[in-house]
Design an enzyme around this catalytic site. Structure first.
Site, short mmCIF file in Angstrom:
data_model
loop_
_atom_site.label_atom_id
_atom_site.label_comp_id
_atom_site.label_asym_id
_atom_site.label_seq_id
_atom_site.Cartn_x
_atom_site.Cartn_y
_atom_site.Cartn_z
CE LYS A 100 -0.83 -1.49 8.71
NZ LYS A 100 0.23 -2.29 8.07
CB SER B 223 1.46 -5.31 6.49
OG SER B 223 0.06 -5.11 6.42
#
Length: 801
Positions: free
Chosen positions: A731, A688
């Site tokens: 996140k 990611s």
């Protein structure tokens, strides 16, 4: 008061055309038979009084239905017996007892219901005279012999009746006598009374007598079988007593015999399945024949101990009050709404469907978020027993399925042990740390658990030690794991996985106030009046002294504060103490965690990424610089294989799109590109960070600074497509803590943003992209002169990108 008996010969007896009627219940009176009757109905008593006043004669007619209290002519048969009242006795309660003798049969022509009693107009039935024949003689002998046989089989027939029957030669009289001594249904008895022909009547009675003999024979067989069983039990008891005496003479004692009896008693009370009981009985008989000091005796004894003490039929009743269950779950745990909803749904279905298989849940989440304690809470809400076994580090399949009895020291597996400890066959059974099960040459324990966790198989789980099936379908299995990847795919497929993400700071504050602080205040000998923790102090402890997804370190820091305050109280300081943020730092010392913060200003070649860790989300800085060289790619920062491949893919994309992005083609042949992720001692891996690396590379090659307030996450392909990632909630929370104002997410992750509470999305701008060029447009500013000295801001724990 009683009347004197009257005896009148039949041939001299004149029967009137009209007689009072005495209805009879459940009995038919035959001619020449003397029967005592109890009369209680008013109309019947008046009919008896009228008969005594006239000629003592009365018509005895049976009712079709004995339950009718006031019978009409439709409720009475049309053939009865004329009887003579021999004696009458009045009882204190108003009833009368009469002794009547049947005289002859009579057909009722009509009933006349008067106000006092019912009168019948009747016609006397005269039996025809029959000539003696061989058939008649044979029938007489057969009936007499059958009557004697029935008496020998236990039929209650008086000796006087037997004498009279043996001397009777009239077939009609014999038929009536036998019929009156058989327990006939009212319809059969009335059918005998209606038959006028004596020989036909005797045949009918013979048939009924044969049926009675069959019943008596069957009854005799049943009694004989029962007596044999009793005799067998008495014989066994006698032999056991002899065995005890022999053992006492040999000095062996009778402890084993007593133990055998205890096993038998417990086995009967355990209500085992039939096949299991047969096996237990076989082992008990085997133990009974063994010498008390033999080695195998101990093995059989231990086996029987396990078998008779397992809860084969013992269950706890589920508490099906949904509101109360919700209250218990809310009181024990803050948040975790998905799991609470799932448990209440199970209870709702259980309330509607009594018999259902228990669910198999798997709580997946980082350490310290309350997975194990949630299992206890579920058991309390359901009203069930709670059993927990830890599977961490188990490598032997026998730990699950047990050892065979051929091994020394063999015992059942942990599943059966847990059921036995729980004391019921439907507990909440927690399999803790299933992701840490190992496997080696001794077998694979997770493969042994496949049968346990399959509702289609676990109704007949067979432990190697027991070697008989045990029903686990009523058990509610709850597994816990920190990571899903180490779990075997077939094992994972059998469980309903429910993810528990890390707690936010706001949730930690609330949990600390409700659970952790009261618990530690009490455990350290303080009272709530002596210590208080404002929200700001709790937030200080969370942000400056702990960095975790769970609550264990937070509880340790709170306990440390309470211990230091307990010392002051023990030394004589009165208090009370208010733990302010300043006092918390005084008590706990120098802060051990540096808060994550965004870059101070925009920089070339430094992009801010978002990462997922076991402690939640964190921000991650990716630094890129170039230097004269031969086009090499240098990677540092303890990167994993996937992350290195992402870096290579980002550089390849930049080279393939160099002209479109404004990068000189010869730059890649003359420059080395160095990508570094700070905190080099901490392992980092995952795809990611792809767009973050691509942004930093393009930034340094085009001399365009990256916006400091933008954080991003997403996987990149060689064609520049942005692929979805995981851990969106964690996140986003990391970006919010680091005062980021813009978050770039893949377009495919737009739906995952709904998992983040609105409160935590407030103040953040979300940009969803499907191509990396969109990322450049948002994150990069206009070109400027190259600067050096990129700022490094790191993280503190292993990171999964």
């Amino acid at each position: 008061m009683s009347s004197q008996p009257v005896e009148v010969p039949e041939d001299q007896l004149r029967v009137p055309k009209e007689l009072p009627v005495l209805p009879l219940r459940d009995i038919v009176v035959y001619p020449f038979i003397i029967v005592p009757l109890s009369v209680s109905r008013e109309r019947s008593i008046r009919a008896v009084d009228q008969a005594l006043a006239d000629n003592r004669m009365i018509l005895l007619v049976s009712q079709k239905d004995s339950k009718v209290e006031e019978p009409s002519e439709r409720d009475l048969f049309n053939v009865g017996t004329v009887g003579v009242i021999m004696r009458m006795l009045k009882l204190p309660d108003g009833r009368i007892r009469v002794l009547v003798q049947g005289v002859c049969r009579a057909k009722v022509d009509d009933f006349m219901r008067g106000e006092q009693f019912t009168t019948a107009i009747l016609t006397r039935i005269v039996e025809p005279q029959v000539k003696a024949t061989m058939e008649q003689e044979a029938m007489l002998r057969t009936v007499k012999k059958s009557l004697e046989k029935s008496a020998s089989l236990g039929k209650a027939i008086s000796s006087e009746v037997m004498v009279i029957a043996s001397n009777l030669e009239d077939p009609g009289r014999l038929a009536d006598l036998v019929a009156s001594n058989l327990d006939l249904k009212i319809e059969d008895a009335q059918a005998v009374l209606k038959m006028v022909d004596p020989v036909a009547r005797l045949k009918k009675v013979n048939d009924l007598l044969n049926k009675e003999l069959e019943l008596l024979n069957m009854q005799q067989e049943i009694n004989t079988h029962a007596r044999e069983e009793i005799d067998k039990s008495q014989r066994e008891y006698f032999l056991r007593q002899q065995l005890k005496a022999i053992q006492n003479e040999l000095g062996e004692g009778n402890d084993l015999a007593e133990e055998v009896e205890q096993f038998r008693d417990k086995a009967r009370k355990a209500k085992m399945p039939a096949k299991v009981f047969e096996e237990v009985e076989r082992q008990i008989n085997k133990l009974e024949r063994m010498h008390p000091d033999s080695a195998e005796t101990a093995t059989v004894r231990n086996y029987l101990d396990w078998m008779v003490n397992l809860p084969w039929s013992q269950q706890t009743k589920d508490a099906l009050d949904l509101k109360k269950a919700q209250e218990i779950l809310d009181a024990d745990h803050y948040g975790l709404e998905t799991i609470k909803e799932r448990i209440v749904e199970y209870l709702a279905v259980r309330k509607l469907k009594k018999k259902m298989r228990g669910p198999i849940l798997c709580f997946l989440g980082p350490p310290g978020v309350g997975k194990t304690s949630l299992g206890r809470s579920i058991a309390r809400a359901l009203g069930r027993k709670f059993v927990r076994i830890s599977l961490g580090g188990i490598r032997d399949e026998a730990e699950i399925r047990g050892h065979r009895r051929t091994y020394v020291g063999s015992m059942p597996g942990r599943i059966i042990q847990g059921i036995s400890q729980g004391g019921s066959n439907n507990p909440v059974f927690m399999l803790d740390e299933v992701d840490k099960i190992g496997s080696d040459y001794r077998g694979d324990p997770s493969s042994a658990l496949l049968e346990v966790l399959d509702p289609e198989q676990n109704y007949s789980f067979r432990d190697h030690y027991l070697n008989v099936p045990f029903d686990l379908s009523n058990v509610m299995f709850v597994a816990t794991a920190n990571l899903l990847d180490p779990i075997q795919p077939a094992f994972r497929d059998r469980m309903e996985v429910i993810s528990l993400s890390g707690y936010t700071e706001e949730e930690k504050v609330e949990i600390a106030k409700r659970h952790l602080i009261p618990k530690q205040v009490e455990e350290n000998g303080l009272s709530e009046a002596q210590v208080s923790f404002p929200d700001k102090a709790i937030l200080t402890i969370i942000s400056k002294y702990t960095r975790e997804a769970g609550l264990r370190n937070l509880e340790r820091e709170i306990a440390k504060v309470c211990r230091k305050l307990a010392r002051r109280v023990a030394e004589g300081e009165a208090g009370p103490y208010k733990v302010t943020p300043v006092r918390a730092e005084e008590l706990l010392g120098v802060p051990r965690v540096t808060p994550e913060m965004a870059l101070i200003n925009n920089q070339i070649g430094v992009a801010t990424g978002l990462a997922w860790t076991a402690a939640g989300g964190e921000i991650l800085f990716v630094e890129v610089t170039t230097m004269p060289g031969k086009g090499r790619l240098i990677l540092t920062g303890h990167l994993g294989t996937v992350m290195k491949e992402s870096a290579q893919a980002a550089l390849s994309y930049a080279r393939s799109k160099a002209s479109e992005l404004g990068v000189a083609m010869n730059a890649f042949g003359e420059l080395d590109v160095h990508i570094h992720v700070p905190e080099g001692a901490i392992p980092k891996d995952g795809p990611s960070a792809g767009i973050t690396m691509a942004t930093a590379i393009i930034s340094v090659l085009t001399n365009r600074p990256v916006r400091r307030s933008v954080a991003m996450t997403g996987e990149i392909t060689l064609r520049g497509n942005v692929l979805p990632i995981g851990g969106v909630k964690e996140k986003v929370l990391a970006a919010r803590r680091a005062t980021i104002d813009t978050v770039i997410l893949p377009e495919a992750n737009r739906k995952n943003l709904e998992e983040v509470p609105k409160l935590f999305r407030k103040g953040l701008k979300f940009c969803f992209v499907s191509d990396v060029t969109e990322v450049f447009a948002i994150a990069l500013t206009e070109a400027m002169a190259r600067r050096s000295g990129q700022q490094r801001v790191g993280t503190e724990r292993p990171i999964a990108i």
